[in-house]
Design a protein around this motif. Structure first.
Motif, PDB file in Angstrom:
ATOM      1  N   VAL A  69       1.671  -7.196 -16.046  1.00 36.68           N
ATOM      2  CA  VAL A  69       2.831  -7.897 -15.489  1.00 36.68           C
ATOM      3  C   VAL A  69       2.589  -9.404 -15.454  1.00 36.68           C
ATOM      4  CG1 VAL A  69       2.079  -7.632 -13.083  1.00 36.68           C
ATOM      5  CG2 VAL A  69       4.527  -7.692 -13.581  1.00 36.68           C
ATOM      6  N   GLY A  70       1.511  -9.822 -16.152  1.00 33.40           N
ATOM      7  CA  GLY A  70       1.178 -11.244 -16.155  1.00 33.40           C
ATOM      8  C   GLY A  70      -0.082 -11.515 -15.363  1.00 33.40           C
ATOM      9  N   ILE A 204       2.810 -13.242 -28.152  1.00 31.54           N
ATOM     10  CA  ILE A 204       3.686 -14.003 -27.243  1.00 31.54           C
ATOM     11  C   ILE A 204       4.149 -15.290 -27.909  1.00 31.54           C
ATOM     12  CG2 ILE A 204       3.718 -15.357 -25.091  1.00 31.54           C
ATOM     13  CD1 ILE A 204       1.814 -13.194 -23.903  1.00 31.54           C
ATOM     14  N   PHE A 211       8.266  -6.836 -24.779  1.00 28.73           N
ATOM     15  CA  PHE A 211       8.810  -6.587 -23.447  1.00 28.73           C
ATOM     16  C   PHE A 211       9.815  -5.435 -23.476  1.00 28.73           C
ATOM     17  CE2 PHE A 211       7.388 -10.946 -23.707  1.00 28.73           C
ATOM     18  CZ  PHE A 211       6.628 -11.076 -22.553  1.00 28.73           C
ATOM     19  N   ARG A 386       4.980  -4.495 -22.044  1.00 25.15           N
ATOM     20  CA  ARG A 386       4.582  -5.676 -21.295  1.00 25.15           C
ATOM     21  C   ARG A 386       5.735  -6.033 -20.354  1.00 25.15           C
ATOM     22  NH1 ARG A 386       0.463  -9.336 -21.994  1.00 25.15           N
ATOM     23  NH2 ARG A 386       0.806 -11.186 -20.725  1.00 25.15           N
ATOM     24  N   ILE A 387       5.414  -6.556 -19.180  1.00 23.16           N
ATOM     25  CA  ILE A 387       6.429  -6.788 -18.152  1.00 23.16           C
ATOM     26  C   ILE A 387       6.674  -8.278 -17.967  1.00 23.16           C
ATOM     27  CG2 ILE A 387       7.084  -6.347 -15.762  1.00 23.16           C
ATOM     28  CD1 ILE A 387       5.038  -4.082 -15.703  1.00 23.16           C
ATOM     29  N   GLY A 389       7.395 -10.257 -15.730  1.00 26.27           N
ATOM     30  CA  GLY A 389       7.393 -10.608 -14.300  1.00 26.27           C
ATOM     31  C   GLY A 389       7.823  -9.444 -13.428  1.00 26.27           C
ATOM     32  N   PHE A 391       6.607  -9.259  -9.414  1.00 31.61           N
ATOM     33  CA  PHE A 391       6.635  -9.800  -8.049  1.00 31.61           C
ATOM     34  C   PHE A 391       6.982  -8.732  -7.018  1.00 31.61           C
ATOM     35  CE2 PHE A 391       7.864 -12.922 -11.233  1.00 31.61           C
ATOM     36  CZ  PHE A 391       6.755 -13.742 -11.176  1.00 31.61           C
ATOM     37  N   ASN A 615      -5.396 -19.328 -13.684  1.00 36.66           N
ATOM     38  CA  ASN A 615      -3.959 -19.338 -13.972  1.00 36.66           C
ATOM     39  C   ASN A 615      -3.196 -18.532 -12.923  1.00 36.66           C
ATOM     40  OD1 ASN A 615      -1.529 -19.726 -15.308  1.00 36.66           O
ATOM     41  ND2 ASN A 615      -2.276 -19.034 -17.292  1.00 36.66           N
TER      42      ASN A 615
ATOM     43  N   VAL B  95      -2.100 -20.278 -21.872  1.00 38.76           N
ATOM     44  CA  VAL B  95      -0.973 -20.641 -21.001  1.00 38.76           C
ATOM     45  C   VAL B  95      -0.273 -19.457 -20.332  1.00 38.76           C
ATOM     46  CG1 VAL B  95       1.329 -21.698 -20.967  1.00 38.76           C
ATOM     47  CG2 VAL B  95      -0.532 -22.834 -22.177  1.00 38.76           C
ATOM     48  N   PRO B  96       0.074 -18.393 -21.079  1.00 34.09           N
ATOM     49  CA  PRO B  96       1.001 -17.417 -20.485  1.00 34.09           C
ATOM     50  C   PRO B  96       0.399 -16.599 -19.343  1.00 34.09           C
ATOM     51  CG  PRO B  96       0.909 -17.182 -22.887  1.00 34.09           C
ATOM     52  CD  PRO B  96      -0.225 -18.062 -22.486  1.00 34.09           C
ATOM     53  N   GLN B  97       1.268 -16.236 -18.419  1.00 34.33           N
ATOM     54  CA  GLN B  97       0.934 -15.127 -17.515  1.00 34.33           C
ATOM     55  C   GLN B  97       1.742 -13.932 -18.027  1.00 34.33           C
ATOM     56  OE1 GLN B  97       0.755 -15.972 -13.243  1.00 34.33           O
ATOM     57  NE2 GLN B  97       0.120 -18.058 -13.710  1.00 34.33           N
ATOM     58  N   CYS B  98       2.986 -13.755 -17.548  1.00 38.22           N
ATOM     59  CA  CYS B  98       3.750 -12.627 -18.107  1.00 38.22           C
ATOM     60  C   CYS B  98       4.150 -12.902 -19.543  1.00 38.22           C
ATOM     61  CB  CYS B  98       4.947 -12.278 -17.229  1.00 38.22           C
ATOM     62  SG  CYS B  98       6.475 -13.182 -17.557  1.00 38.22           S
ATOM     63  N   GLY B  99       4.416 -14.161 -19.880  1.00 42.44           N
ATOM     64  CA  GLY B  99       4.706 -14.534 -21.253  1.00 42.44           C
ATOM     65  C   GLY B  99       6.170 -14.562 -21.647  1.00 42.44           C
ATOM     66  N   TYR B 100       7.035 -14.083 -20.765  1.00 41.95           N
ATOM     67  CA  TYR B 100       8.441 -13.897 -21.144  1.00 41.95           C
ATOM     68  C   TYR B 100       9.144 -15.218 -21.462  1.00 41.95           C
ATOM     69  CZ  TYR B 100      13.115 -11.805 -21.065  1.00 41.95           C
ATOM     70  OH  TYR B 100      14.376 -11.371 -21.396  1.00 41.95           O
ATOM     71  N   CYS B 101       8.867 -16.257 -20.695  1.00 43.39           N
ATOM     72  CA  CYS B 101       9.582 -17.528 -20.891  1.00 43.39           C
ATOM     73  C   CYS B 101       8.952 -18.390 -21.963  1.00 43.39           C
ATOM     74  CB  CYS B 101       9.619 -18.319 -19.586  1.00 43.39           C
ATOM     75  SG  CYS B 101       8.017 -19.074 -19.172  1.00 43.39           S
ATOM     76  N   CYS B 135       6.320 -17.421 -13.340  1.00 41.07           N
ATOM     77  CA  CYS B 135       4.897 -17.233 -13.013  1.00 41.07           C
ATOM     78  C   CYS B 135       4.241 -18.563 -12.667  1.00 41.07           C
ATOM     79  CB  CYS B 135       4.148 -16.606 -14.184  1.00 41.07           C
ATOM     80  SG  CYS B 135       4.792 -15.026 -14.735  1.00 41.07           S
ATOM     81  N   THR B 137       3.329 -21.318 -14.705  1.00 41.91           N
ATOM     82  CA  THR B 137       2.238 -21.800 -15.564  1.00 41.91           C
ATOM     83  C   THR B 137       2.450 -23.270 -15.941  1.00 41.91           C
ATOM     84  OG1 THR B 137       3.372 -21.141 -17.605  1.00 41.91           O
ATOM     85  CG2 THR B 137       1.960 -19.489 -16.582  1.00 41.91           C
TER      86      THR B 137
END
Lengths: 711, 151
Positions: A69-70, A204, A211, A386-387, A389, A391, A615, B95-101, B135, B137
């Motif tokens: 989820v990141g 990514i 996702f 993959r999620i 986000g 929270f 991070n 850089v990414p955490q979830c990566g979506y953005c 996230c 970042t």
């Protein structure tokens, strides 16, 4: 490789690190289909155990069991397996495992517990596989396994002969599964503790499908649902004439209290949803923030018949006090606002249900879907994408149930998509909360502590085993629940995400009231907790670790010695088994406080992947700042007052301070970082803003309290 | 439904879509280019950022009928093999955490560097202000852009 590899049936059990003596099974046979297109893995790969496959060239595939989820588990958890297996990380390929309770433990992304719960299981999986490879090599050479050593996928014997893991893997799977294999000394770690790049980085940064919303299936329809606009409403009637005229709309289906529009594209489904005309009924008058506030404020003055904790004699201490300091704090509801809106794929047929999508809790999702459909759990499969986000929002399963129900009714594979407006208004929210703190002060000392917490739809709004429980001989903690039709859910660091702010901001006020330095005041309280523990008082935190992070944050921030014009605020909080202390620094610009720097000290045991840990920790800090500064969410007659990012303000780049993360060096087993840096930061900045402006903050969002522009 | 001729990542496509269909959904649902993300649908978060004739544009509010002859670049076409300096810097800084953005972040940053190869930190912040990272970042994004700009 596209084939399914079957190896010898075997089974072994390992004990997990936490909870003492829990046994987890590893089924050695996993009919694990690998994904086509991963050309590096040869078709001759041998499955050593549930986590590990090795092909003849020595390429190791490690399954990542937990939802990503990141929080970096898809990289950091396989690192732990690779460490004990003793392979070069460059020869490792990581794959996301589906829900598989036979092979994996606790496939959950929640509570910052992934590493803590899996640490020993992952190490054991790697170490046991390594031993099987050694045993196979020793058998081949006709020597004792103790004459063999390994180095990055190569086994060497005392005569200098070598064999690679890839060459011996086919023999290794025939070996008896050894028990009680020794684990490495953490001092010898080669992969753990080294910065390791996210295994999905290339996918990514090049836009590969990863996702939930990227998932597609032949013949699939997109579904967008219309849900009640206010909590407490039910569907009376609807007219879908205009919807059915939209190009691409294939069907309109009522399900329960909602209506689904199914179409060949997302846009057609969204247009169809907007064209629906529905009437809703129901009394929602009680579901306004104003009404909630009245109920909660009344509870703050109501003694509880069942206090969560009642140490010593609070009543007498307050009666004998020189002074009583009392403050009330107000926390609003909060939507989760994951960047990837809620969605799920479902394909429900007569005898099975396939679910694919972003979930933090696949096992519970399977159980809930099976119950809904009247199926057995083994008829329901859950695959995790993959999620984008979570929270906490994706610890819930409402979206998966909706997708399953729509697919069942439509008799089609369906991708359910929430628009951003759906995501924010049909949410499950962080509950609104209020806290009243009172302390009795006598001779410049705190002699009693009394906390009353209340909120919407929660079991317990206080944390009676956390600090300051143990630090005061006289301490009372009470909690009251307000029932509501508004649905609530865990939100990153549930309860403590606001409680920690309120408590640590109040402590700053108490310290100044008695003329103590805020850092020294806390250190003294922890020393008192140490004394009280010796007298038999029980609590859940470690005094030395608490003091350790406080001292580290004070040292790294040069606490109390900031340069002129820089105002500092201190806060510390323990949650999710991790210790955190933070110092915020604020300067005044154009007569407004601006947050310039956060210094954050953390004790989370061994740091598995430092670059990702930093991070994640920074993310928690900035997320906490964003919601403390700007987070504002209310209801009128059950209707959410914000439905998109033009009305709900999220923190953006210009508002982000420098964040410095400092880990306490440690050889203790790791604990999580998904949540613990968030709770303390609200108070760190509130206390710094007080130092800069003389104004105390008691409610989120601070920007509104401070009358800042754009709030 | 009308037919539109589009140039996406230097390839020609013909799509049948309603005139009001945002190009975001044409890319994702019609052309199967899912790297461009849906975040808000009202040009507030930047997750859907693409290049239109090299300019960073929010694809979620851009109807397919308004594209005309303009060339579209998506994250999939930013570089041949994922080695644009920003894509590499994103890996360097993890850089990414979830990566979506992140696709949207990279596309906004790429348009910035194309017009201003050596931006100051302030110029980076101004350019990136429209892109939300839930996230958070942000500091890593800023560092990665600075690294890429030094190449």
């Amino acid at each position: 490789m596209n084939t399914t590899t079957y190896n010898r049936r075997s089974f072994f059990k390992v004990s997990a690190v936490a909870g003492g003596g829990i046994l987890f099974g590893f089924n050695m046979l996993t009919a694990q289909k690998t994904e086509a297109g991963v050309a590096e893995v040869l078709a001759d790969a041998n499955q050593i155990n549930g986590y590990i496959q090795i092909d003849s060239k020595g390429i190791v595939t490690i399954m990542s069991a937990n939802p990503e989820v990141g929080q970096n588990v898809k990289t950091s958890m396989p690192m732990i397996v690779a460490e004990e297996l003793d392979v070069a990380w460059k020869n490792v390929i990581v794959k996301q495992a589906p829900l598989d309770t036979k092979n994996f433990v606790r496939q959950v992304a929640g509570g910052s517990q992934s590493l803590r719960f899996s640490w020993k299981a992952l190490r054991t999986a790697g170490a046991t596989a390594r031993q099987m490879l050694i045993n196979a090599a020793a058998q081949k050479w006709g020597i004792s396994p103790s004459e063999c050593t390994t180095n990055e996928g190569v086994i060497r014997n005392s005569k200098g002969q070598t064999v690679t893991y890839g060459e011996i893997a086919a023999e290794a799977v025939k070996m008896e599964v050894p028990k009680d294999v020794p684990l490495k000394n953490p001092k010898d770690f080669k992969i753990i503790g080294k910065n390791t790049t996210n295994v999905d980085i290339k996918a990514i940064t090049t836009g590969k499908p990863l996702f939930g919303l990227d998932y597609k299936r032949e013949g699939m329809l997109y579904a967008v649902a219309l849900r009640p606009p206010a909590f407490g409403q039910t569907l009376a009637s609807f007219d879908d004439k205009e919807t059915r005229k939209v190009n691409g709309v294939k069907d309109v289906i009522k399900f329960g209290n909602k209506i689904a529009v199914l179409a060949t594209s997302t846009w057609a489904a969204i247009k169809g949803q907007k064209a629906l005309k529905a009437t809703w009924t129901g009394d929602t008058k009680a579901e306004s923030t104003e009404e909630h506030d009245k109920k909660m404020l009344a509870f703050l003055d109501t003694p509880s018949s069942a206090p969560k904790r009642n140490d010593g004699d609070v009543k007498t201490a307050f009666a004998n006090a020189d002074k009583v300091l009392e403050r009330t704090f107000h926390g609003p509801f909060m939507p989760h606002n994951s960047m990837e809106p809620m969605n799920f794929f479902a394909n429900v047929t007569a005898d099975k249900a396939e679910l694919v999508g972003p979930t933090q809790r696949p096992e519970e999702t399977r159980k809930q879907v099976a119950t809904l459909l009247g199926m057995k759990e083994d008829q329901v499969s859950v695959e995790m994408t993959r999620i984008g986000g979570g929270f906490g929002r994706r610890l819930m399963w409402d979206f998966a149930l909706e997708a399953a129900e729509i697919s069942k009714l439509a008799k089609k594979p369906v991708q359910l998509v929430f628009t951003r407006e759906d995501d924010m208004t049909a949410g499950l929210y962080r509950p609104a909360t209020k806290y009243k703190f009172r302390v009795a002060i006598k001779d410049k000392k705190v002699t009693a502590y009394h906390l009353t917490g209340t909120g919407i739809n929660g079991q317990n709004f206080v944390r009676e085993t956390f600090f300051p429980a143990g630090a005061f001989e006289n301490l009372l903690m009470e909690s009251h629940n307000v029932e509501s039709k508004i649905t609530t859910a865990p939100w990153r660091a549930p309860i403590t995400n606001f409680l920690a702010f309120a408590e640590q901001a109040f402590f700053d006020e108490v310290a100044r009231e008695i003329g103590a330095d805020p850092v020294q005041f806390r250190l003294d309280l922890f020393e008192q907790a140490r004394v009280n523990a010796q007298k038999g008082m029980k609590f859940d935190y470690d005094v030395d670790k608490s003091i350790g992070v406080i001292k580290l944050a004070a040292e790294k921030s040069n606490w109390g010695k900031a340069e002129k014009g820089v105002y500092q605020g201190f806060s510390a909080y323990y949650s999710h088994n991790t210790y955190v202390a933070e110092v915020a620094e604020v300067v005044m610009q154009n007569n407004q406080p601006v947050i310039k720097r956060i210094v954050c000290a953390i004790d989370c045991g061994i740091v598995v992947n430092p670059v990702a840990a930093i991070n994640q920790s920074e993310g928690g800090v900035i997320d906490g700042i964003g919601h403390a500064m700007f987070g504002d969410f209310s209801f009128v007659d059950g209707k959410p007052q914000a439905n998109n990012f033009n009305k709900f303000r999220l923190i953006r780049m210009s508002e982000v301070p420098k964040v410095e993360i400092h880990f306490v060096p440690s050889l203790n087993d790791p604990t999580g970082l998904g949540e613990p840096t968030l709770p303390p930061v609200g108070a760190a900045i509130a206390n710094a803003i007080f130092a800069a402006t003389g104004k105390r903050l008691y409610s989120f969002p601070f920007a509104k309290e401070l009358g800042m522009q754009g709030s | 439904m009308p037919t539109y001729k589009l140039t996406v990542n230097k390839k020609k496509y013909e799509v049948n879509a309603d005139a009001d269909t945002p190009i975001l959904w044409v890319l994702r649902d019609h052309l199967n280019l899912v790297g461009t993300k849906y975040g808000c649908g009202i040009a507030q978060c930047g997750a859907c950022t693409i290049h239109l004739d090299g300019k960073a544009t929010r694809s979620c509010v851009l109807p397919v009928s308004s594209i005309g002859n303009k060339a579209i670049t998506t994250i999939e076409g930013l570089s041949e093999d994922g080695t644009h300096p920003l894509q590499e810097a994103w890996a360097t800084h993890d850089v990414p955490q979830c990566g979506y953005c992140q696709a949207g972040q990279i596309m906004t940053a790429a348009a910035l560097l194309a017009s201003n190869p050596k931006p100051t930190e302030e110029e980076i912040v101004t350019a990136m202000q429209g892109n939300i990272c839930r996230c958070a970042t942000y500091n890593h994004i800023k560092d990665a852009i600075l690294t890429a700009s030094r190449k």
